[in-house]
Scaffold this motif. Structure first.
Motif, short mmCIF file in Angstrom:
data_model
loop_
_atom_site.label_atom_id
_atom_site.label_comp_id
_atom_site.label_asym_id
_atom_site.label_seq_id
_atom_site.Cartn_x
_atom_site.Cartn_y
_atom_site.Cartn_z
N PRO A 106 0.78 -1.24 0.00
CA PRO A 106 0.00 0.00 0.00
C PRO A 106 0.81 1.29 0.00
N ASP A 107 2.11 1.25 0.35
CA ASP A 107 2.84 2.51 0.49
C ASP A 107 4.34 2.32 0.29
N ARG A 108 5.05 3.44 0.33
CA ARG A 108 6.49 3.44 0.05
C ARG A 108 7.28 2.69 1.12
N ILE A 109 6.92 2.86 2.39
CA ILE A 109 7.68 2.21 3.46
C ILE A 109 7.60 0.69 3.36
N THR A 110 6.41 0.16 3.16
CA THR A 110 6.28 -1.30 3.04
C THR A 110 6.92 -1.80 1.75
N ALA A 111 6.87 -0.99 0.70
CA ALA A 111 7.53 -1.38 -0.56
C ALA A 111 9.04 -1.51 -0.35
N ASN A 112 9.62 -0.58 0.40
CA ASN A 112 11.05 -0.65 0.68
C ASN A 112 11.39 -1.89 1.50
N ALA A 113 10.54 -2.20 2.47
CA ALA A 113 10.77 -3.39 3.30
C ALA A 113 10.72 -4.66 2.48
N LEU A 114 9.74 -4.77 1.61
CA LEU A 114 9.60 -5.96 0.77
C LEU A 114 10.77 -6.10 -0.20
N THR A 115 11.23 -4.98 -0.73
CA THR A 115 12.39 -5.01 -1.63
C THR A 115 13.61 -5.56 -0.92
N LEU A 116 13.83 -5.14 0.31
CA LEU A 116 14.97 -5.63 1.09
C LEU A 116 14.84 -7.11 1.42
N LEU A 117 13.61 -7.60 1.47
CA LEU A 117 13.37 -9.02 1.72
C LEU A 117 13.50 -9.86 0.45
N GLY A 118 13.69 -9.18 -0.68
CA GLY A 118 13.88 -9.89 -1.94
C GLY A 118 12.64 -9.99 -2.79
N ALA A 119 11.51 -9.47 -2.30
CA ALA A 119 10.26 -9.54 -3.06
C ALA A 119 10.21 -8.43 -4.11
N SER A 120 9.17 -8.51 -4.94
CA SER A 120 8.94 -7.49 -5.96
C SER A 120 7.64 -6.76 -5.62
#
Length: 378
Positions: free
Chosen positions: A211-225
């Motif tokens: 839903p937002d930039r913060i969670t997108a950054n977290a998922l990217t660091l976890l390897g997700a898209s």
């Protein structure tokens, strides 16, 4: 029929037919749709355009007895669980405590919706409203602290911590435009998927709705898209395989039926809590009599924040019981070593947030201090 009579007639019809028209309530659960109640929708548009005195829309048997009527734009359908378990009890508590001095009346959409709630209240169309911080249009630097991952999942602690930060002057200055009555924290976001996820390596390349930039950054660091998809398009995107998984919570799983396409949850990782505000038009508050303000003030602040946050905690438990007992959800707990890897991978999200604004470290420290204080019983 004149506009006054049309309005009262339309409202009476809608109230009488609520129980018969549950199939016409919008799938999003946000209130009456214009297709369900076209006459009321057009009359409300006339009212918000200044063609009809809004006081006429608050007509109820009790309104003639109360000294002051207050229009509460809930953003919720009358039958919604949020209205029944959170906003309704608060509203009823104030009305009962006022002993006839105040009459707060709930106005569901289309009177005001999540995207225009702040404007409806600040402009005086509504006297009271319930709005998410991201939908206020304010700079969300300080208030986005609860959206950081891994900080906790207790919504009562989060709601009270926000009130205490507000009292300490650590939140956005723009909040002074309204009378803040209280805060709430929505059930924290977690990762839901059609099949089990128990290891970090399973996230590699996984398309996850966020839903937002913060969670997108977290998922990217976890390897997700991470994939940004509007909430009202998320169910379809999941059912058609446009995305493989989604961040969500009990509201999205039960109320919005994500349980039909997502059956597994990673329980140990919180991807943040979205803060909500219960607000009042500043002029409407100032125009209350001393006696009326005294009554209302007893339901402002930490008391109301605790009430809303505690109800959210209870909803989270009830949602999970329903989902698990029905067989629609399997909850997965990560082993300690695996959990450590997830948390370590997301650490840069918090570090970047701290560096984003000069006062963010102070806000984070204060939030964690107050959160832990409330969670420990203070």
């Amino acid at each position: 029929m004149n506009l006054y009579k049309k309005t009262t007639h339309a409202i009476a019809q809608c109230l009488a037919q609520q129980s018969k028209n549950s199939d016409q309530i919008s799938q999003e659960g946000k209130g009456w749709s214009s297709t369900a109640f076209p006459e009321l929708s057009s009359l409300l548009k006339a009212a918000t355009s200044g063609l009809l005195p809004l006081a006429l829309l608050a007509i109820s048997p009790a309104s003639a007895e109360a000294q002051t009527q207050l229009r509460f734009a809930t953003g919720q359908a009358p039958e919604s669980i949020i209205q029944e378990r959170q906003l309704g009890p608060w509203m009823n508590s104030v009305n009962e405590a006022s002993n006839g001095l105040l009459e707060i009346t709930a106005f569901p959409p289309p009177f005001a919706e999540s995207t225009n709630m702040w404007d409806r209240v600040t402009s005086g169309v509504a006297d009271i409203g319930y709005v998410s911080m991201p939908n206020t249009g304010l700079n969300m630097s300080a208030s986005s602290v609860a959206a950081l991952p891994t900080l906790g999942e207790d919504t009562e602690a989060a709601a009270v911590a926000f009130w205490r930060l507000y009292e300490r002057g650590l939140l956005e200055e723009g909040l002074d435009e309204v009378k803040v009555l209280g805060f709430n924290g929505v059930i924290p976001l977690r990762l839901y998927s059609p099949s089990p996820i128990t290891e970090l390596k399973q996230l590699e390349g996984l398309r996850v709705r966020t839903p937002d930039r913060i969670t997108a950054n977290a998922l990217t660091l976890l390897g997700a898209s991470p994939t940004s998809i509007p909430f009202n398009e998320a169910y379809q995107a999941l059912s058609r395989g446009v995305v493989d998984a989604s961040l969500g919570n009990g509201h999205s799983m039960v109320v919005y039926r994500f349980r039909e396409v997502l059956n597994h949850q990673v329980a140990d990782i919180s991807f943040g809590i979205t803060p909500y505000l219960l607000i009042m038009n500043r002029d409407a508050y100032d125009q209350l009599s001393d006696e009326e303000r005294t009554v209302l003030d007893k339901w402002v602040g930490e008391r109301t924040s605790r009430m809303l946050g505690a109800a959210e905690n209870e909803l989270s438990v009830d949602y999970n019981k329903d989902l698990i007992s029905s067989g629609d959800l399997t909850v997965h707990h990560l082993p300690e070593e695996e959990l450590g890897r997830w948390n370590e991978a997301m650490t840069p999200v918090i570090e970047d947030w701290i560096a984003d604004a000069p006062g963010n470290q102070v806000v984070l420290d204060a939030y964690l201090e107050e959160y832990e204080s409330v969670a420990s019983g203070n």
